[in-house]
Enzyme design. Structure first.
Site: not given
Ligand SMILES: Cc1ncc(COP(=O)(O)O)c(C=O)c1O
Length: 391
Positions: A39, A136, A166, A222, A267, A314-316
């Site tokens: 992600k 959550r 989680h 995960r 700046y 700066c920005m860039d």
């Molecule tokens: C639902 C869920 N599972 C797994 C992960 C992975 O977590 P991590 O990056 O701490 O391994 C995340 C990350 O935020 C998450 O939101």
């Protein structure tokens, strides 16, 4: 497109990625599945490039935050199962089914929207989310979760493949709260098993769980931050698993000059030279994700020497002091390499160093890297591919 024409780039080591994936594969219990959490553009590393390598490595699942991220992977040819960990609105359900994308389910109205999908011979795979103490997303353990599971199992358009939760404090030394979450989730898993409900996959582990308490992970890890070679916190047992950072942020000197005494730099002239000073200008700024909040705090590596960023970012662009790197008397030249994050010679600037200066965590540092910074995927010292959404 495989081109870029700027000195600033993120080098993504596919070798380090494999080291980290292998380390976790070996550390977790036999038979536990491995999900690559890609992600947020693979935590800033480049989602497609990371997902391709993770798929070639043999991970079992990809994890993303929302449906568009999943579709991006499918359109890039990723064939492994993909789970959307976050919220998918009803409008996305048919598309998810068409693309064989698994979604997290935790709302009755979405469940009923799925039940209203026109049948087409395909089922939408879902993992029901349980809120065991993160507060959550997810159904609460007990009757709420049980009724929801029972209803989902009656919907022909759905295939309830999994159940997940989680952990909110798995990266802390004190595991009491995580244990409590584990027990709550176990209660729901037991309900499914005792009633012989047809759900086969339960998962609860993130990187911290994989490192410290893999047995509380159930059937799948995960894996996010650990895959990128960074530890989820300073409190996890870092000796348990040796990780290699995957991302280095590099640039090169755009201009050098010898500024006179009392010369304002950047700046607001917040930095003023106290004598003649050698100054290097770098083509990286806050629009690249090198936060302006690092002004007066950040450092860079030139010739293996730490040098301070001078004045406001700066920005860039931003400016560095060259004098500390020129102790040998040889002036730094334009186009010489500068490392913002990563190793140069014996010196290293880590994502954690930068996070500490910003008062945040390493996750945010790599996620902040802007789209306009090309990601250069490197294997064995050779460029494998380049991701530059600008060209
Ligand atoms: C639902 C869920 N599972 C797994 C992960 C992975 O977590 P991590 O990056 O701490 O391994 C995340 C990350 O935020 C998450 O939101």
């Amino acid at each position: 497109m495989e081109a870029y024409y700027r000195a600033t780039r993120a080098e993504i080591s596919l070798d380090a990625l494999r080291v980290n994936l292998t380390a976790f594969r070996q550390a977790i219990p036999e038979g536990m599945l491995l999900m690559a959490s890609v992600k947020a553009n693979a935590y800033g590393h480049g989602a497609v490039g990371i997902a391709r390598e993770a798929e070639a490595f043999g991970v079992d699942y990809m994890g993303v935050a929302f449906l568009d991220e999943a579709i991006q992977l499918r359109q890039a040819g990723i064939t492994k199962p993909i789970l959307v960990l976050g919220y998918v609105p009803a409008a996305g359900l048919a598309v998810a089914r068409d693309y064989d994308i698994t979604i997290a389910l935790f709302r009755y109205d979405i469940l009923e929207a799925a039940a209203a999908l026109p049948e087409n011979g395909k089922q939408l795979a879902v993992h029901i989310k349980i809120d065991s103490g993160m507060g959550r997303l997810g159904m609460l353990p007990g009757l709420e979760a049980e009724r929801f599971i029972e209803r989902a199992l009656t919907v022909k358009q759905l295939r309830v493949e999994g159940l997940f939760t989680h952990y909110s404090k798995a990266d802390e030394l004190d595991k009491a709260y995580t244990e409590q979450q584990y027990e709550r989730f176990n209660g729901v898993v037991d309900y499914v098993r005792n009633n012989a409900l047809p759900i086969s996959l339960f998962h609860a582990a993130n990187s911290a769980t994989g490192i410290d308490t893999p047995n509380w992970g159930h059937g799948m890890l995960r894996l996010g931050i650990g895959m990128y070679g960074l530890y989820p916190s300073a409190q996890v047992n870092q000796k348990e698993i040796a990780l290699e950072p995957v991302m280095s942020l590099k640039t090169a000197v755009a201009m050098t000059k010898t500024a006179p005494e009392h010369w304002g730099i950047s700046y607001g002239a917040r930095y003023v030279t106290s004598g003649q000073e050698r100054i290097g200008t770098l083509p990286i700024g806050y629009a690249d994700g090198f936060s302006r909040m690092l002004s007066g705090k950040a450092e860079a590596l030139v010739r293996g020497t730490r040098v301070p960023i001078l004045g406001t970012i700066c920005m860039d662009q931003c400016m560095i002091a060259l004098d500390p790197a020129e102790q040998g008397g040889v002036q730094v030249q334009a186009d010489e390499e500068v490392v913002i994050m990563g190793r140069q010679g014996d010196e290293v600037i880590t994502a954690d160093d930068i996070a500490d200066k910003l008062g945040t965590i390493n996750y945010e540092v790599t996620c902040m890297l802007a789209a306009r910074v090309p990601r250069v995927f490197v294997r064995n010292g050779a460029v494998q591919s380049i991701s530059n959404p600008l060209l």
